[in-house]
Write a protein that holds these residues in place. Structure first.
Motif, PDB file in Angstrom:
ATOM      1  N   ALA A 123     -73.183 -47.351 -49.885  1.00 35.47           N
ATOM      2  CA  ALA A 123     -73.547 -48.715 -49.187  1.00 35.47           C
ATOM      3  C   ALA A 123     -73.242 -48.849 -47.873  1.00 35.47           C
ATOM      4  O   ALA A 123     -73.963 -49.474 -47.008  1.00 35.47           O
ATOM      5  N   ALA A 124     -71.773 -48.414 -47.420  1.00 35.46           N
ATOM      6  CA  ALA A 124     -71.376 -48.756 -45.860  1.00 35.46           C
ATOM      7  C   ALA A 124     -71.998 -47.866 -45.290  1.00 35.46           C
ATOM      8  O   ALA A 124     -72.597 -48.107 -43.949  1.00 35.46           O
ATOM      9  N   GLY A 125     -72.495 -46.455 -45.531  1.00 35.06           N
ATOM     10  CA  GLY A 125     -73.021 -45.722 -44.713  1.00 35.06           C
ATOM     11  C   GLY A 125     -74.693 -46.207 -44.696  1.00 35.06           C
ATOM     12  O   GLY A 125     -75.191 -45.892 -43.401  1.00 35.06           O
ATOM     13  N   LEU A 126     -75.356 -46.534 -45.650  1.00 38.64           N
ATOM     14  CA  LEU A 126     -76.740 -47.115 -45.372  1.00 38.64           C
ATOM     15  C   LEU A 126     -76.788 -48.492 -44.303  1.00 38.64           C
ATOM     16  O   LEU A 126     -77.419 -48.478 -43.583  1.00 38.64           O
ATOM     17  N   ALA A 127     -75.700 -49.149 -44.553  1.00 42.24           N
ATOM     18  CA  ALA A 127     -75.692 -50.507 -43.800  1.00 42.24           C
ATOM     19  C   ALA A 127     -75.258 -50.201 -42.252  1.00 42.24           C
ATOM     20  O   ALA A 127     -76.064 -50.656 -41.305  1.00 42.24           O
ATOM     21  N   ALA A 128     -74.657 -49.123 -41.859  1.00 45.31           N
ATOM     22  CA  ALA A 128     -74.418 -48.717 -40.691  1.00 45.31           C
ATOM     23  C   ALA A 128     -75.546 -48.089 -39.974  1.00 45.31           C
ATOM     24  O   ALA A 128     -75.761 -48.285 -38.877  1.00 45.31           O
ATOM     25  N   ALA A 129     -76.303 -47.148 -40.736  1.00 48.75           N
ATOM     26  CA  ALA A 129     -77.491 -46.551 -40.344  1.00 48.75           C
ATOM     27  C   ALA A 129     -78.385 -47.337 -40.042  1.00 48.75           C
ATOM     28  O   ALA A 129     -79.224 -47.232 -39.325  1.00 48.75           O
ATOM     29  N   ALA A 130     -78.683 -48.402 -40.893  1.00 49.64           N
ATOM     30  CA  ALA A 130     -79.795 -49.322 -40.926  1.00 49.64           C
ATOM     31  C   ALA A 130     -79.647 -50.485 -39.962  1.00 49.64           C
ATOM     32  O   ALA A 130     -80.564 -51.379 -39.858  1.00 49.64           O
ATOM     33  N   GLY A 131     -78.376 -50.675 -39.618  1.00 52.48           N
ATOM     34  CA  GLY A 131     -78.097 -52.037 -39.010  1.00 52.48           C
ATOM     35  C   GLY A 131     -78.217 -53.119 -39.957  1.00 52.48           C
ATOM     36  O   GLY A 131     -78.433 -54.160 -39.493  1.00 52.48           O
ATOM     37  N   SER A 132     -77.687 -52.938 -41.179  1.00 52.20           N
ATOM     38  CA  SER A 132     -78.010 -53.924 -41.997  1.00 52.20           C
ATOM     39  C   SER A 132     -76.457 -54.856 -42.306  1.00 52.20           C
ATOM     40  O   SER A 132     -75.547 -54.216 -42.300  1.00 52.20           O
ATOM     41  N   ALA A 133     -76.512 -56.076 -42.488  1.00 53.84           N
ATOM     42  CA  ALA A 133     -75.405 -56.380 -42.991  1.00 53.84           C
ATOM     43  C   ALA A 133     -74.783 -55.822 -44.436  1.00 53.84           C
ATOM     44  O   ALA A 133     -75.586 -55.612 -45.272  1.00 53.84           O
ATOM     45  N   LEU A 134     -73.496 -56.095 -44.463  1.00 54.49           N
ATOM     46  CA  LEU A 134     -72.725 -55.259 -45.815  1.00 54.49           C
ATOM     47  C   LEU A 134     -72.023 -56.581 -46.395  1.00 54.49           C
ATOM     48  O   LEU A 134     -71.213 -56.995 -45.730  1.00 54.49           O
ATOM     49  N   THR A 135     -72.486 -56.714 -47.765  1.00 53.06           N
ATOM     50  CA  THR A 135     -71.901 -57.830 -48.537  1.00 53.06           C
ATOM     51  C   THR A 135     -71.296 -57.423 -49.855  1.00 53.06           C
ATOM     52  O   THR A 135     -71.908 -56.782 -50.429  1.00 53.06           O
TER      53      THR A 135
END
Length: 273
Positions: free
Chosen positions: A22-34
């Protein structure tokens, strides 16, 4: 696409095993992580909040605790729908461990009630390193068999690969068990027909989503062939549809998707039709 990754946790190490993805996806996509924790009673909220804040601080995320007696899956989806473009990430087992049916009841209900929205599901091993660094996903593997059901995952797989800068891998499987006796074509003919389909899909989807795309034709029982194909690779997400709403009423999501989730060792981006 996926403006927020919502990781659902229950305080167990099992539920935390999806964090690296999840953290990797958020970082790569520029998404917020909750990070989300749902508790039954208000009295449990302070401890849950403290747990979330510790974990959120380690991952640059936001922690949110919700008090919602009753159906946890409903509370998760209600929270997810507050922010359009939210991808729910959940493990198939949590506090109760790995001795339940293949897909735990909360994860099952989240997928079933998601309204056709994809859910990222990971089967924990109980041995993964909790607190591991964000993992970069380099490939989105999309099994296709020419059916409308399998091709329903094309937009999700293609857009995800584009957003995170990953390769799209189109996989077809030749399963001899679908033929019998004199109806059995020569194996080379079977593979040739399948290779034309997956090769064309790879070329088409590479152009459509502007991502590198590769293809492969496998041979054997589909779940075993797919899990064997990605064996030893952690930097992969599988994108697969379920069999349908009837299958979702059981502990399984369809034999191939269930088999891959159980044995592949990587998350599966899945959706109910």
């Amino acid at each position: 696409m996926y403006e927020r990754i919502l990781v659902t946790l229950d305080g167990s190490s099992y539920s935390e095993e999806i964090m690296a993805y999840a953290a990797g996806l958020a970082a790569a996509a520029g998404s917020a992580l909750t990070l989300l924790r749902v508790v039954d009673k208000a009295a449990d909220a302070p401890e849950a909040e403290a747990y979330l804040q510790r974990l959120a601080a380690a991952h640059g995320a936001q922690g949110e605790c919700v008090v919602a007696p009753g159906d946890v899956a409903t509370a998760i989806l209600a929270h997810a729908r507050q922010v359009p473009g939210t991808l729910v990430a959940i493990t198939s087992h949590g506090r109760s461990g790995l001795l339940l049916p293949m897909l735990g009841s909360v994860a099952l209900n989240v997928v079933r009630a998601s309204g056709g929205e994809p859910v990222l599901v990971y089967r924990p091993t109980g041995q993964a390193q909790v607190g591991a660094a964000a993992l970069k996903v380099r490939s989105v593997v999309l099994p296709l068999d020419g059916t409308e059901l399998s091709e329903a995952m094309i937009p999700q797989a293609g857009e995800l690969a584009k957003r995170i800068g990953a390769e799209l891998e189109i996989v077809g499987v030749v399963d001899p068990r679908q033929f019998s006796g004199s109806d059995m074509p020569h194996s080379d003919d079977m593979k040739g027909l399948e290779s034309g389909y997956v090769r064309n899909q790879a070329r088409t989807l590479s152009e459509r989503y502007q991502v590198p795309a590769d293809w492969e034709v496998l041979h054997g029982e589909p779940a075993e062939a797919i899990t064997g194909y990605i064996s030893g690779r952690r930097d992969v997400i599988l994108a697969m549809a379920t069999h349908g709403r009837t299958a979702l009423k059981t502990a399984l999501l369809g034999s191939v998707t269930a088999g891959c989730l159980r044995a592949a060792g990587v998350p599966v981006l899945m959706r109910a039709p």
